[in-house]
Design a protein around this motif. Structure first.
Motif, PDB file in Angstrom:
ATOM      1  N   ASP A  28      49.953  49.214  42.135  1.00 12.72           N
ATOM      2  CA  ASP A  28      49.891  49.894  43.313  1.00 12.72           C
ATOM      3  C   ASP A  28      48.246  50.200  43.531  1.00 12.72           C
ATOM      4  OD1 ASP A  28      52.429  50.425  43.706  1.00 12.72           O
ATOM      5  OD2 ASP A  28      52.526  51.929  42.422  1.00 12.72           O
ATOM      6  N   ARG A  29      47.589  50.483  42.312  1.00 15.37           N
ATOM      7  CA  ARG A  29      46.050  50.489  42.852  1.00 15.37           C
ATOM      8  C   ARG A  29      45.293  49.322  43.215  1.00 15.37           C
ATOM      9  NH1 ARG A  29      42.315  53.608  38.347  1.00 15.37           N
ATOM     10  NH2 ARG A  29      40.584  52.867  38.950  1.00 15.37           N
ATOM     11  N   ALA A  30      45.660  48.163  42.987  1.00 15.48           N
ATOM     12  CA  ALA A  30      45.307  47.004  43.566  1.00 15.48           C
ATOM     13  C   ALA A  30      45.734  46.463  44.604  1.00 15.48           C
ATOM     14  CB  ALA A  30      45.628  45.647  42.438  1.00 15.48           C
ATOM     15  N   GLY A  31      47.101  47.237  45.049  1.00 17.34           N
ATOM     16  CA  GLY A  31      47.545  46.625  46.403  1.00 17.34           C
ATOM     17  C   GLY A  31      48.238  45.184  46.253  1.00 17.34           C
ATOM     18  N   VAL A  32      48.703  44.787  45.164  1.00 21.37           N
ATOM     19  CA  VAL A  32      49.432  43.687  44.984  1.00 21.37           C
ATOM     20  C   VAL A  32      50.977  44.033  44.777  1.00 21.37           C
ATOM     21  CG1 VAL A  32      47.520  42.460  43.942  1.00 21.37           C
ATOM     22  CG2 VAL A  32      48.939  43.403  42.520  1.00 21.37           C
ATOM     23  N   GLY A  33      51.592  43.008  45.005  1.00 17.49           N
ATOM     24  CA  GLY A  33      53.244  43.055  44.944  1.00 17.49           C
ATOM     25  C   GLY A  33      53.753  43.365  43.493  1.00 17.49           C
ATOM     26  N   ARG A  34      54.461  44.370  43.076  1.00 24.93           N
ATOM     27  CA  ARG A  34      54.958  44.798  41.952  1.00 24.93           C
ATOM     28  C   ARG A  34      55.639  43.596  41.114  1.00 24.93           C
ATOM     29  NH1 ARG A  34      54.133  49.640  40.422  1.00 24.93           N
ATOM     30  NH2 ARG A  34      55.766  49.904  38.609  1.00 24.93           N
ATOM     31  N   SER A  35      56.460  42.928  41.850  1.00 26.32           N
ATOM     32  CA  SER A  35      57.232  41.792  41.405  1.00 26.32           C
ATOM     33  C   SER A  35      56.299  40.601  40.892  1.00 26.32           C
ATOM     34  CB  SER A  35      58.309  41.326  42.417  1.00 26.32           C
ATOM     35  OG  SER A  35      58.915  40.231  42.155  1.00 26.32           O
ATOM     36  N   HIS A  36      55.401  40.294  41.707  1.00 22.17           N
ATOM     37  CA  HIS A  36      54.833  39.153  41.441  1.00 22.17           C
ATOM     38  C   HIS A  36      53.746  39.506  40.205  1.00 22.17           C
ATOM     39  CE1 HIS A  36      51.113  36.510  42.131  1.00 22.17           C
ATOM     40  NE2 HIS A  36      51.884  35.622  42.085  1.00 22.17           N
ATOM     41  N   TYR A  37      53.259  40.638  40.415  1.00 21.38           N
ATOM     42  CA  TYR A  37      52.243  41.284  39.163  1.00 21.38           C
ATOM     43  C   TYR A  37      52.895  41.050  37.829  1.00 21.38           C
ATOM     44  CZ  TYR A  37      50.057  44.682  36.332  1.00 21.38           C
ATOM     45  OH  TYR A  37      49.381  45.821  35.191  1.00 21.38           O
ATOM     46  N   VAL A  49      43.451  33.402  43.740  1.00 20.80           N
ATOM     47  CA  VAL A  49      42.082  33.851  43.687  1.00 20.80           C
ATOM     48  C   VAL A  49      42.029  35.487  44.481  1.00 20.80           C
ATOM     49  CG1 VAL A  49      39.714  33.830  44.596  1.00 20.80           C
ATOM     50  CG2 VAL A  49      40.937  31.781  43.738  1.00 20.80           C
ATOM     51  N   GLU A  50      42.861  35.442  45.342  1.00 15.49           N
ATOM     52  CA  GLU A  50      42.991  36.842  46.126  1.00 15.49           C
ATOM     53  C   GLU A  50      43.343  37.904  45.191  1.00 15.49           C
ATOM     54  OE1 GLU A  50      44.565  38.934  50.192  1.00 15.49           O
ATOM     55  OE2 GLU A  50      45.321  36.840  49.669  1.00 15.49           O
ATOM     56  N   TRP A  51      44.534  37.453  44.615  1.00 19.18           N
ATOM     57  CA  TRP A  51      45.438  38.599  43.716  1.00 19.18           C
ATOM     58  C   TRP A  51      44.079  38.910  42.431  1.00 19.18           C
ATOM     59  CZ3 TRP A  51      46.493  38.893  38.424  1.00 19.18           C
ATOM     60  CH2 TRP A  51      47.693  39.762  38.194  1.00 19.18           C
ATOM     61  N   LEU A  52      43.583  37.825  41.946  1.00 23.18           N
ATOM     62  CA  LEU A  52      42.525  38.211  41.022  1.00 23.18           C
ATOM     63  C   LEU A  52      41.333  39.185  41.395  1.00 23.18           C
ATOM     64  CD1 LEU A  52      42.326  34.650  39.435  1.00 23.18           C
ATOM     65  CD2 LEU A  52      43.180  36.497  38.209  1.00 23.18           C
ATOM     66  N   GLN A  53      40.945  38.876  42.650  1.00 23.87           N
ATOM     67  CA  GLN A  53      39.984  39.813  43.247  1.00 23.87           C
ATOM     68  C   GLN A  53      40.533  41.170  43.418  1.00 23.87           C
ATOM     69  OE1 GLN A  53      39.503  37.461  46.775  1.00 23.87           O
ATOM     70  NE2 GLN A  53      37.265  36.434  45.933  1.00 23.87           N
ATOM     71  N   LYS A  54      41.820  41.263  43.722  1.00 21.65           N
ATOM     72  CA  LYS A  54      42.327  42.758  44.009  1.00 21.65           C
ATOM     73  C   LYS A  54      42.436  43.474  42.375  1.00 21.65           C
ATOM     74  CE  LYS A  54      44.670  41.676  48.173  1.00 21.65           C
ATOM     75  NZ  LYS A  54      46.107  41.996  49.092  1.00 21.65           N
ATOM     76  N   ASP A  65      34.711  38.754  34.707  1.00 21.78           N
ATOM     77  CA  ASP A  65      35.269  39.578  33.571  1.00 21.78           C
ATOM     78  C   ASP A  65      36.573  39.298  33.109  1.00 21.78           C
ATOM     79  OD1 ASP A  65      32.561  40.296  33.433  1.00 21.78           O
ATOM     80  OD2 ASP A  65      33.091  42.167  34.668  1.00 21.78           O
ATOM     81  N   LEU A  66      37.406  38.958  34.063  1.00 26.24           N
ATOM     82  CA  LEU A  66      38.781  38.761  33.644  1.00 26.24           C
ATOM     83  C   LEU A  66      39.020  37.519  32.704  1.00 26.24           C
ATOM     84  CD1 LEU A  66      40.713  39.573  36.918  1.00 26.24           C
ATOM     85  CD2 LEU A  66      40.275  41.129  34.918  1.00 26.24           C
ATOM     86  N   PHE A  67      38.121  36.684  32.770  1.00 30.53           N
ATOM     87  CA  PHE A  67      38.037  35.537  32.006  1.00 30.53           C
ATOM     88  C   PHE A  67      37.227  35.464  30.826  1.00 30.53           C
ATOM     89  CE2 PHE A  67      39.646  34.369  36.317  1.00 30.53           C
ATOM     90  CZ  PHE A  67      40.867  33.679  36.027  1.00 30.53           C
ATOM     91  N   SER A  68      36.260  36.414  30.740  1.00 30.29           N
ATOM     92  CA  SER A  68      35.180  36.406  29.611  1.00 30.29           C
ATOM     93  C   SER A  68      35.527  37.481  28.565  1.00 30.29           C
ATOM     94  CB  SER A  68      34.027  36.645  30.271  1.00 30.29           C
ATOM     95  OG  SER A  68      33.806  38.021  30.676  1.00 30.29           O
TER      96      SER A  68
END
Length: 71
Positions: A28-37, A49-54, A65-68
């Motif tokens: 919810d905080r990121a604005g991504v679909g809960r199911s896909h999350y 990439v868009e999902w990762l950015q959000k 930082d998500l990969f490091s």
């Protein structure tokens, strides 16, 4: 789930915990679909990439930082 995906999920969990953000609130905080999350966290779906950015914005980090090891 391959090693890169596993590391990504681990980083998301770790950063969220460090920031005091419940994993259940992150979509919810990121604005991504809960199911896909949840599918991404379970390794059943790959993030875009868009999902990762959000997610990065919601966690107040850079996508890199998500990969490091940095947070």
């Amino acid at each position: 789930m391959d090693a890169v995906h596993q590391h990504l999920v681990s980083r998301i969990r770790s950063i969220a915990e460090q920031r005091g953000i419940a994993l259940s609130h992150l979509p919810d905080r990121a604005g991504v679909g809960r199911s896909h999350y949840w599918e991404v966290l379970r390794g059943r779906s790959s993030p875009t990439v868009e999902w990762l950015q959000k997610i990065a914005v919601a966690l107040e980090v850079e996508v890199e930082d998500l990969f490091s090891g940095a947070s």
